[in-house]
Design an enzyme around this catalytic site. Structure first.
Site, short mmCIF file in Angstrom:
data_model
loop_
_atom_site.label_atom_id
_atom_site.label_comp_id
_atom_site.label_asym_id
_atom_site.label_seq_id
_atom_site.Cartn_x
_atom_site.Cartn_y
_atom_site.Cartn_z
N THR A 13 0.82 -1.22 0.00
CA THR A 13 0.00 0.00 0.00
C THR A 13 0.85 1.27 0.00
O THR A 13 0.31 2.37 -0.05
CB THR A 13 -0.90 0.02 1.26
OG1 THR A 13 -0.04 -0.23 2.40
CG2 THR A 13 -1.98 -1.03 1.19
N GLY A 14 2.17 1.13 0.08
CA GLY A 14 3.05 2.31 0.16
C GLY A 14 3.35 2.91 -1.20
O GLY A 14 2.93 2.39 -2.24
N SER A 42 -4.03 -1.72 7.01
CA SER A 42 -4.50 -1.86 5.62
C SER A 42 -5.16 -3.20 5.34
O SER A 42 -5.69 -3.40 4.24
CB SER A 42 -3.31 -1.71 4.66
OG SER A 42 -2.67 -0.50 4.87
N CYS A 131 18.04 5.03 -3.76
CA CYS A 131 17.50 5.58 -5.01
C CYS A 131 18.42 6.60 -5.67
O CYS A 131 18.64 6.56 -6.90
CB CYS A 131 16.12 6.18 -4.76
SG CYS A 131 16.01 7.15 -3.26
N SER A 161 8.31 12.04 -2.61
CA SER A 161 7.83 10.66 -2.69
C SER A 161 8.93 9.68 -2.29
O SER A 161 8.65 8.52 -1.98
CB SER A 161 7.31 10.32 -4.09
OG SER A 161 8.26 10.66 -5.07
N HIS A 253 13.97 12.26 -8.62
CA HIS A 253 15.17 12.88 -8.04
C HIS A 253 16.05 13.41 -9.18
O HIS A 253 16.12 12.80 -10.27
CB HIS A 253 16.00 11.85 -7.29
CG HIS A 253 15.40 11.35 -6.01
ND1 HIS A 253 14.21 11.78 -5.50
CD2 HIS A 253 15.89 10.43 -5.11
CE1 HIS A 253 13.97 11.15 -4.36
NE2 HIS A 253 14.97 10.32 -4.09
P1 NAP Z 1 5.54 4.29 2.52
O1 NAP Z 1 4.82 4.96 1.43
O2 NAP Z 1 5.54 4.91 3.87
O3 NAP Z 1 4.96 2.80 2.63
C1 NAP Z 1 5.31 1.93 3.66
C2 NAP Z 1 4.64 0.58 3.46
O4 NAP Z 1 5.08 -0.28 4.52
C3 NAP Z 1 3.13 0.62 3.50
O5 NAP Z 1 2.59 -0.34 2.64
C4 NAP Z 1 2.86 0.24 4.95
O6 NAP Z 1 1.59 -0.35 5.16
C5 NAP Z 1 3.92 -0.79 5.17
N1 NAP Z 1 4.18 -0.99 6.59
C6 NAP Z 1 4.50 -0.05 7.51
N2 NAP Z 1 4.58 -0.61 8.73
C7 NAP Z 1 4.30 -1.92 8.58
C8 NAP Z 1 4.20 -3.03 9.46
N3 NAP Z 1 4.42 -2.90 10.79
N4 NAP Z 1 3.89 -4.24 8.95
C9 NAP Z 1 3.65 -4.39 7.62
N5 NAP Z 1 3.72 -3.37 6.74
C10 NAP Z 1 4.04 -2.16 7.21
O7 NAP Z 1 7.08 4.07 2.17
P2 NAP Z 1 7.79 3.84 0.75
O8 NAP Z 1 8.26 5.14 0.23
O9 NAP Z 1 6.90 3.01 -0.10
O10 NAP Z 1 9.10 3.06 1.16
C11 NAP Z 1 9.08 1.70 1.54
C12 NAP Z 1 10.52 1.17 1.61
O11 NAP Z 1 11.15 1.33 0.34
C13 NAP Z 1 11.41 1.85 2.63
O12 NAP Z 1 12.28 0.89 3.16
C14 NAP Z 1 12.19 2.84 1.79
O13 NAP Z 1 13.45 3.14 2.34
C15 NAP Z 1 12.37 2.03 0.51
N6 NAP Z 1 12.61 2.87 -0.66
C16 NAP Z 1 11.75 3.86 -0.98
C17 NAP Z 1 11.99 4.64 -2.10
C18 NAP Z 1 11.06 5.75 -2.49
O14 NAP Z 1 11.33 6.42 -3.50
N7 NAP Z 1 9.96 5.98 -1.77
C19 NAP Z 1 13.11 4.40 -2.89
C20 NAP Z 1 13.98 3.36 -2.54
C21 NAP Z 1 13.71 2.60 -1.43
P3 NAP Z 1 0.34 0.52 5.67
O15 NAP Z 1 -0.20 1.24 4.46
O16 NAP Z 1 -0.59 -0.52 6.18
O17 NAP Z 1 0.83 1.45 6.72
#
Ligand code: NAP
Length: 342
Positions: A13-14, A42, A131, A161, A253
């Site tokens: 969902t993230g 979720s 990233c 994002s 970015h």
């Molecule tokens: P985000 O939008 O905050 O999404 C986080 C996700 O993790 C949501 O699906 C959330 O579910 C889930 N989550 C949080 N706590 C949880 C728990 N206790 N148990 C199970 N699921 C849980 O973050 P994001 O940007 O997608 O990033 C996610 C990961 O990817 C991070 O490790 C980040 O460092 C990495 N990353 C992100 C990017 C980027 O551009 N955003 C790039 C490279 C790497 P709910 O909706 O239920 O809260």
């Protein structure tokens, strides 16, 4: 394993998870069964995949029965706790967090650069790079192959994002708050209660603070270019001095890079090298006001490089500007490409 795979997306969902589903669908990844996992918040929600509703389940240790490939993007703590459950159940994990990136037994992969590292998966885990690092290396690595990179000085301009769904909402809310009050350009400071995700207001601002600070004065994010760059490029002597800046851009970015090479480089040679690099477009005609823009690369698989010029302060130096959609090449797309290689 059969021809189709049972794929689990952890953090579905993230901000990254949503893009994972899109990439799996658009690239026609052979998904036989799809398990969507997130927090208890979720559980029960539905998400669309190939026109069908798929119900999100709560992530639990036993959620991985029968899963072939588990794509994790729910933060480092979740990966550390649950990736072992996934591998124990027989799944291969592709992890988007920083949890395993520097683990010697976990390959850290940008498929265009070091897909061969995936041959060895002692822990059953492959890691997706930071990233900003992944996007920068899309241009830096081909240049390294041609001219031998010694070191880089870089500044990033990172979209909200990159912090996740809550940060996207925060920038949106701050802009709406300002616009709805019919305020003028010199009246942009918002009330403190509008600032939650970042340490300061992000709308109309630039924050030289991405991730936490280290004793050296750099942030953890800033050191990833050197540490992860060394591992991905198999180049232990590579050095990088980086300033990471969060800017009020929703998606994609950009990075300003000055790179110093072992061998002399010309702009024409560099352009020829970059024009042949996979996953990269050269957009470089400043006289026509053409250079890579965050708005143009948003939603695109390819990164774009431009503003190529000899660096006037470095020996054998080249300066360039690269932009890429970090939700795609910096996260979801790269993870799905890794899964394809596997
Ligand atoms: P985000 O939008 O905050 O999404 C986080 C996700 O993790 C949501 O699906 C959330 O579910 C889930 N989550 C949080 N706590 C949880 C728990 N206790 N148990 C199970 N699921 C849980 O973050 P994001 O940007 O997608 O990033 C996610 C990961 O990817 C991070 O490790 C980040 O460092 C990495 N990353 C992100 C990017 C980027 O551009 N955003 C790039 C490279 C790497 P709910 O909706 O239920 O809260």
């Amino acid at each position: 394993m059969s021809n189709t795979k049972h794929v689990a997306v952890v953090g579905a969902t993230g901000a990254v998870g949503v893009e994972m589903l899109r990439c799996l669908e658009q690239r026609n990844f052979p998904v036989g069964q799809l398990t969507l996992l997130a927090s208890a918040r979720s559980a029960g929600k539905t998400m669309k995949f190939k026109g069908e509703d798929v119900t999100v389940k709560e992530l639990t240790p036993d959620a991985f029965a029968g899963v072939d490939i588990a794509l994790f993007s729910a933060g480092g703590g979740i990966s550390k706790e649950f990736a072992p459950h996934a591998t124990k159940a027989g799944a291969i994990v592709v992890d988007n967090s920083s949890a395993f990136r520097m683990d010697d037994e976990v390959p850290l992969v940008v498929p265009e650069i070091n897909a061969a590292d995936l041959k060895n998966l002692p822990k059953g885990i492959a890691a997706n790079p930071n990233c900003t690092t992944a996007i920068t290396l899309m241009a830096l690595y081909p240049l390294h192959q041609a001219f031998g990179v010694k070191r880089v000085f870089a500044s990033s301009y990172q979209a909200v994002s990159g912090t996740g769904a809550q940060a996207i909402e925060e920038l949106e809310a701050q802009i709406r708050d300002w616009a709805s009050a019919d305020r003028k350009w010199d009246d942009v400071r918002l009330a403190a209660d509008k600032v939650k995700v970042y340490p300061h207001q992000i709308a109309f601002n630039a924050l030289p603070h991405v991730d936490s600070f280290l004793d050296s004065g750099y942030t953890k994010e800033e050191m990833k270019m050197e540490n992860e760059g060394r591992k991905i490029m198999h180049h232990p002597g590579f050095r990088a001095s980086v300033t990471c800046v969060r800017v009020p851009v929703f998606r994609a970015h950009s990075v300003a890079v000055s790179a110093e090479f072992e061998r002399p480089v010309t702009v024409a040679e560099a352009r020829a090298v970059l024009a042949k690099a996979p996953g990269l477009d050269v957009v470089d005609d400043p006289t026509l006001k053409q250079y890579p823009l965050a708005l143009d690369v948003a939603g695109k698989d390819n990164c774009a490089v431009g503003r190529l010029r000899l660096d006037c302060a470095l020996d054998n130096g080249l300066a360039f500007w690269i932009a890429g959609d970090q939700l795609l090449k910096g996260a979801a797309l790269n993870a799905v490409q890794i899964a394809e290689c596997l």
